[in-house]
Design a protein around this motif. Structure first.
Motif, PDB file in Angstrom:
ATOM      1  N   LEU A 290       0.859  -1.185   0.000  1.00  0.00           N
ATOM      2  CA  LEU A 290       0.000   0.000   0.000  1.00  0.00           C
ATOM      3  C   LEU A 290       0.891   1.230   0.000  1.00  0.00           C
ATOM      4  CD1 LEU A 290      -2.929   0.941   0.034  1.00  0.00           C
ATOM      5  CD2 LEU A 290      -2.828   0.980   2.536  1.00  0.00           C
ATOM      6  N   ASP A 291       0.820   1.944  -1.119  1.00  0.00           N
ATOM      7  CA  ASP A 291       1.692   3.109  -1.326  1.00  0.00           C
ATOM      8  C   ASP A 291       3.162   2.716  -1.152  1.00  0.00           C
ATOM      9  OD1 ASP A 291      -0.445   4.787  -1.857  1.00  0.00           O
ATOM     10  OD2 ASP A 291      -0.696   5.346   0.253  1.00  0.00           O
ATOM     11  N   GLY A 292       3.520   1.535  -1.680  1.00  0.00           N
ATOM     12  CA  GLY A 292       4.901   1.073  -1.671  1.00  0.00           C
ATOM     13  C   GLY A 292       5.344   0.388  -0.405  1.00  0.00           C
ATOM     14  N   LYS A 293       4.491   0.302   0.614  1.00  0.00           N
ATOM     15  CA  LYS A 293       4.862  -0.326   1.878  1.00  0.00           C
ATOM     16  C   LYS A 293       4.121  -1.653   2.040  1.00  0.00           C
ATOM     17  CE  LYS A 293       5.736   4.071   4.259  1.00  0.00           C
ATOM     18  NZ  LYS A 293       5.385   4.906   5.439  1.00  0.00           N
ATOM     19  N   GLU A 294       4.835  -2.643   2.548  1.00  0.00           N
ATOM     20  CA  GLU A 294       4.231  -3.955   2.756  1.00  0.00           C
ATOM     21  C   GLU A 294       3.352  -3.913   4.000  1.00  0.00           C
ATOM     22  OE1 GLU A 294       5.803  -8.317   4.114  1.00  0.00           O
ATOM     23  OE2 GLU A 294       6.949  -7.305   2.536  1.00  0.00           O
ATOM     24  N   VAL A 295       2.054  -4.228   3.801  1.00  0.00           N
ATOM     25  CA  VAL A 295       1.108  -4.157   4.912  1.00  0.00           C
ATOM     26  C   VAL A 295       0.559  -5.526   5.303  1.00  0.00           C
ATOM     27  CG1 VAL A 295       0.435  -1.791   4.404  1.00  0.00           C
ATOM     28  CG2 VAL A 295      -0.793  -3.674   3.312  1.00  0.00           C
ATOM     29  N   ASP A 296       0.659  -6.513   4.418  1.00  0.00           N
ATOM     30  CA  ASP A 296       0.135  -7.836   4.743  1.00  0.00           C
ATOM     31  C   ASP A 296       0.777  -8.863   3.814  1.00  0.00           C
ATOM     32  OD1 ASP A 296      -1.268  -9.792   5.985  1.00  0.00           O
ATOM     33  OD2 ASP A 296      -3.272  -9.043   5.478  1.00  0.00           O
ATOM     34  N   SER A 297       0.714 -10.134   4.207  1.00  0.00           N
ATOM     35  CA  SER A 297       1.284 -11.209   3.390  1.00  0.00           C
ATOM     36  C   SER A 297       0.496 -12.482   3.625  1.00  0.00           C
ATOM     37  CB  SER A 297       2.765 -11.440   3.733  1.00  0.00           C
ATOM     38  OG  SER A 297       2.896 -11.868   5.077  1.00  0.00           O
ATOM     39  N   ALA A 298       0.605 -13.407   2.674  1.00  0.00           N
ATOM     40  CA  ALA A 298      -0.073 -14.701   2.770  1.00  0.00           C
ATOM     41  C   ALA A 298       0.662 -15.697   1.881  1.00  0.00           C
ATOM     42  CB  ALA A 298      -1.536 -14.591   2.346  1.00  0.00           C
ATOM     43  N   THR A 299       0.633 -16.962   2.293  1.00  0.00           N
ATOM     44  CA  THR A 299       1.251 -18.041   1.532  1.00  0.00           C
ATOM     45  C   THR A 299       0.166 -18.875   0.879  1.00  0.00           C
ATOM     46  OG1 THR A 299       3.161 -18.127   3.011  1.00  0.00           O
ATOM     47  CG2 THR A 299       2.751 -20.064   1.627  1.00  0.00           C
ATOM     48  N   ALA A 300       0.243 -19.000  -0.448  1.00  0.00           N
ATOM     49  CA  ALA A 300      -0.716 -19.815  -1.196  1.00  0.00           C
ATOM     50  C   ALA A 300      -0.095 -21.197  -1.395  1.00  0.00           C
ATOM     51  CB  ALA A 300      -1.036 -19.170  -2.533  1.00  0.00           C
ATOM     52  N   ALA A 301      -0.578 -22.166  -0.621  1.00  0.00           N
ATOM     53  CA  ALA A 301       0.011 -23.504  -0.659  1.00  0.00           C
ATOM     54  C   ALA A 301      -0.605 -24.390  -1.726  1.00  0.00           C
ATOM     55  CB  ALA A 301      -0.131 -24.173   0.714  1.00  0.00           C
ATOM     56  N   GLN A 302      -1.883 -24.199  -2.007  1.00  0.00           N
ATOM     57  CA  GLN A 302      -2.576 -25.065  -2.962  1.00  0.00           C
ATOM     58  C   GLN A 302      -2.976 -24.337  -4.235  1.00  0.00           C
ATOM     59  OE1 GLN A 302      -2.809 -28.284  -2.422  1.00  0.00           O
ATOM     60  NE2 GLN A 302      -1.938 -28.136  -0.357  1.00  0.00           N
ATOM     61  N   THR A 303      -3.267 -23.058  -4.129  1.00  0.00           N
ATOM     62  CA  THR A 303      -3.711 -22.285  -5.289  1.00  0.00           C
ATOM     63  C   THR A 303      -2.701 -21.180  -5.571  1.00  0.00           C
ATOM     64  OG1 THR A 303      -5.011 -20.771  -3.915  1.00  0.00           O
ATOM     65  CG2 THR A 303      -6.113 -22.765  -4.712  1.00  0.00           C
ATOM     66  N   LEU A 304      -3.022 -20.392  -6.575  1.00  0.00           N
ATOM     67  CA  LEU A 304      -2.171 -19.250  -6.935  1.00  0.00           C
ATOM     68  C   LEU A 304      -2.914 -17.945  -6.684  1.00  0.00           C
ATOM     69  CD1 LEU A 304      -0.609 -20.600 -10.256  1.00  0.00           C
ATOM     70  CD2 LEU A 304       0.518 -20.365  -8.041  1.00  0.00           C
ATOM     71  N   ALA A 305      -3.576 -17.845  -5.547  1.00  0.00           N
ATOM     72  CA  ALA A 305      -4.339 -16.639  -5.215  1.00  0.00           C
ATOM     73  C   ALA A 305      -4.291 -16.401  -3.720  1.00  0.00           C
ATOM     74  CB  ALA A 305      -5.787 -16.762  -5.691  1.00  0.00           C
ATOM     75  N   ALA A 306      -4.431 -15.119  -3.364  1.00  0.00           N
ATOM     76  CA  ALA A 306      -4.484 -14.721  -1.951  1.00  0.00           C
ATOM     77  C   ALA A 306      -5.416 -13.531  -1.834  1.00  0.00           C
ATOM     78  CB  ALA A 306      -3.092 -14.374  -1.426  1.00  0.00           C
ATOM     79  N   TRP A 307      -6.035 -13.402  -0.654  1.00  0.00           N
ATOM     80  CA  TRP A 307      -7.012 -12.344  -0.421  1.00  0.00           C
ATOM     81  C   TRP A 307      -6.599 -11.537   0.817  1.00  0.00           C
ATOM     82  CZ3 TRP A 307      -7.879 -17.266  -1.860  1.00  0.00           C
ATOM     83  CH2 TRP A 307      -8.579 -17.468  -3.067  1.00  0.00           C
ATOM     84  N   PHE A 308      -6.803 -10.209   0.715  1.00  0.00           N
ATOM     85  CA  PHE A 308      -6.446  -9.305   1.808  1.00  0.00           C
ATOM     86  C   PHE A 308      -7.610  -8.348   2.063  1.00  0.00           C
ATOM     87  CE2 PHE A 308      -2.568 -10.380  -0.517  1.00  0.00           C
ATOM     88  CZ  PHE A 308      -1.793 -10.930   0.493  1.00  0.00           C
ATOM     89  N   LEU A 309      -7.938  -8.138   3.328  1.00  0.00           N
ATOM     90  CA  LEU A 309      -8.994  -7.212   3.719  1.00  0.00           C
ATOM     91  C   LEU A 309      -8.402  -5.842   4.016  1.00  0.00           C
ATOM     92  CD1 LEU A 309     -11.196  -9.438   6.073  1.00  0.00           C
ATOM     93  CD2 LEU A 309     -11.651  -8.799   3.694  1.00  0.00           C
ATOM     94  N   VAL A 310      -9.052  -4.809   3.490  1.00  0.00           N
ATOM     95  CA  VAL A 310      -8.622  -3.429   3.737  1.00  0.00           C
ATOM     96  C   VAL A 310      -9.855  -2.609   4.105  1.00  0.00           C
ATOM     97  CG1 VAL A 310      -6.614  -3.519   2.207  1.00  0.00           C
ATOM     98  CG2 VAL A 310      -8.850  -2.867   1.293  1.00  0.00           C
TER      99      VAL A 310
END
Length: 550
Positions: A290-310
């Motif tokens: 967010l604006d160049g700063k890392e605010v969240d992360s997730a590891t996709a073990a089975q799929t190639l997608a991740a979801w983040f709430l803002v």
């Protein structure tokens, strides 16, 4: 120099022996047993020396021992070497010699013609060069040599990989080795998913010694690999097989994509940022920036997608978001998306576009709904004030209002896949925020789509021209018809006037005498007025005729 009788007799005996063996081309000279001159003895000495040498050669060559035995043997069992020297008077002594200096065994033949046997237990140190040494009558000779190679059967076979663990990325090089704990003189067989890799199926595999090489791996070469190491002696095989090793071929991750959606919870709003890649091999790590700063992360073990709430606030710019994906050898970032929610509003408009085939046949109509304002609009279509399709019963089996319709571009486009009079009517679209089911609708004006039987017939005709060409043809035909009518009118009026003038002139000529000039002038004066009246009358008649003609 004096020679004794015994020495002369010995020389005579040796000469006779050589003659009997066929070593002399001439018979031996006769020697007197009592008297011999000194000169004659001196001439005979070289002959006796040569005879002695030939006797030695003849005696040694007669042994000629022959050694037989294996040149290849498995380590462990016993093997036997045989040595014999034929046509030799006993006793004969046989010795088995290894590498020219080590005596392995000794045997004697007291009967003559007997084969000497030398059994040995084969071990790793048994490998070397063997020959037989025969001794008889003070003569010794060496046989032919046999080089024995010791074959150690394979054991504890396993598959090792490079890289290790056996995980490779597409396009990289992979090498598998068939290793054994012990074994010699080995050959190898490779198996992929329990099917042997033969010469007909070897591409893109390459065999180099105990290795299986693939220069550029692709995902279809992922699977289970195993090998067998084997050695053979006299058509007897000793085989050792490995366990299966699973090889994983990873696909490089594509550039990540990002999307943004909003949903309402109570009186507040929450945003959902989705990060995904279209191809690649999991697991992968996704990061939300967010604006160049890392605010969240997730590891996709089975799929190639991740979801983040803002957290989002309508009509407030919450910043610029990006997705970042990382693997052990990749680091990619998506395009940016603004976390700004603009409510639906402004003007809503419907545009109609008719679609033709290559031979100018009218086939479909596409209606597009344009909303001037709104980040997440939900589009709804109405036909003659009826919603398409029924939104209150989306899963019902009720016959739809229009069966030949399709939606595209998130319902922004309505396609009439089949045109008939049933599709004629007024179409409107409306929009609201898709995250607020209770939100107000913004509607467009109604747009008429009219499909008649004539238009359908023209559409089905293969000679139909496009609307622009038809319009141009109509204008041209109208101008041509108007011009022709105008020319025809001029011709009719002109012909009528000429005909009337000619008829009046001939009637006047018949009523006036040729020799009366005064009367003629008077008549001419009077006829002038009458002529004018007549002409006016004729013109009136002509006008009447012209109007009727037109």
């Amino acid at each position: 120099m004096k020679l004794t009788a015994q020495y002369v007799i010995c020389l005579q005996h040796m000469c006779n022996t050589l003659a009997s063996l066929g070593k002399l081309k001439k018979p031996c000279p006769k020697v007197h047993e009592r008297v011999m001159e000194k000169r004659q003895a001196l001439h005979f000495l070289p002959v006796l020396a040569v005879a002695s040498f030939l006797v030695k050669i003849s005696g040694s060559s007669s042994l000629r021992p022959v050694l037989t035995g294996p040149d290849l043997a498995f380590s462990g069992p016993r093997v036997v070497f045989h040595c014999v020297a034929a046509n030799v008077s006993p006793p004969v002594i046989y010795e088995l010699i290894k590498d020219g200096r080590v005596r392995i065994g000794r045997d004697r033949d007291f009967q003559g013609g007997q084969v000497a046997l030398f059994p040995i237990k084969v071990t790793a140190v048994s490998e070397g060069s063997y020959h037989c040494r025969a001794t008889a009558g003070g003569t010794r000779e060496i046989s032919n040599s046999i080089k024995l190679r010791v074959v150690t059967p394979p054991s504890y076979t396993r598959v090792t990989s490079e890289p290790f663990p056996p995980v490779a990325y597409e396009g990289s090089r992979m090498a598998l080795s068939c290793d054994v704990e012990m074994g010699s003189h080995l050959s190898y067989s490779w198996f992929f998913n329990r099917k042997e890799i033969t010469s007909s199926t070897s591409l893109p595999f390459h065999f180099v010694g105990n290795k299986l090489l693939v220069e550029r791996v692709t995902p279809e070469y992922a699977g289970n690999y195993s090998c067998s190491a084997w050695s053979s002696v006299n058509e007897i095989k000793r085989i050792s097989s490995s366990t299966e090793v699973q090889v994983t071929i990873k696909v490089y991750v594509s550039k990540p994509e990002i999307s943004f959606s909003v949903h309402k919870e109570g009186t507040g709003y929450h945003g959902n940022v989705t990060c995904w890649s279209t191809r690649g091999s999991p697991p992968v790590n996704f990061y939300l920036l967010l604006d160049g700063k890392e605010v969240d992360s997730a590891t996709a073990a089975q799929t190639l997608a991740a979801w983040f709430l803002v957290v989002v606030v309508p009509e407030l710019d919450m910043g610029e978001a990006r997705c970042r994906v990382k693997t052990e050898n990749q680091d990619l970032t998506s395009d940016p998306v603004n976390l700004e929610v603009v409510p639906v509003g402004g003007n809503v408009k419907v545009e109609v576009e008719y679609l033709y085939t290559a031979d100018s046949k009218l086939t479909t109509a596409r209606l597009s709904c344009h909303v001037s304002r709104g980040t997440f609009p939900y589009i709804s279509w109405l036909f003659n004030d009826s919603v398409l399709p029924s939104e209150s019963h989306p899963d019902s089996h009720i016959q739809p209002i229009l069966p030949h319709i399709a939606f595209a571009d998130r319902r922004r486009s309505l396609v009439l896949t089949k045109l008939s009079p049933e599709e004629s009517g007024y179409y409107r679209c409306r929009a609201r925020d898709n995250y607020n089911d209770a939100g107000p609708w913004v509607e467009s004006a109604a747009e008429l789509v009219q499909v008649t039987v004539n238009s359908m017939s023209q559409a089905e005709s293969s000679t139909e021209t496009p609307p622009s060409e038809s319009f141009c043809m109509n204008i041209t035909e109208a101008v041509a018809i108007a011009f022709c009518c105008f020319v025809l009118l001029i011709l009719v009026v002109g012909s009528a006037c000429v005909y009337k003038m000619f008829e009046n002139k001939q009637a006047h000529t018949n009523s006036v005498p040729a020799n009366s000039d005064a009367l003629q002038s008077e008549l001419t004066h009077q006829s002038g007025g009458n002529m004018a009246d007549t002409t006016a009358t004729d013109c009136d008649v002509q006008n009447q005729i012209t109007e009727v003609t037109v």
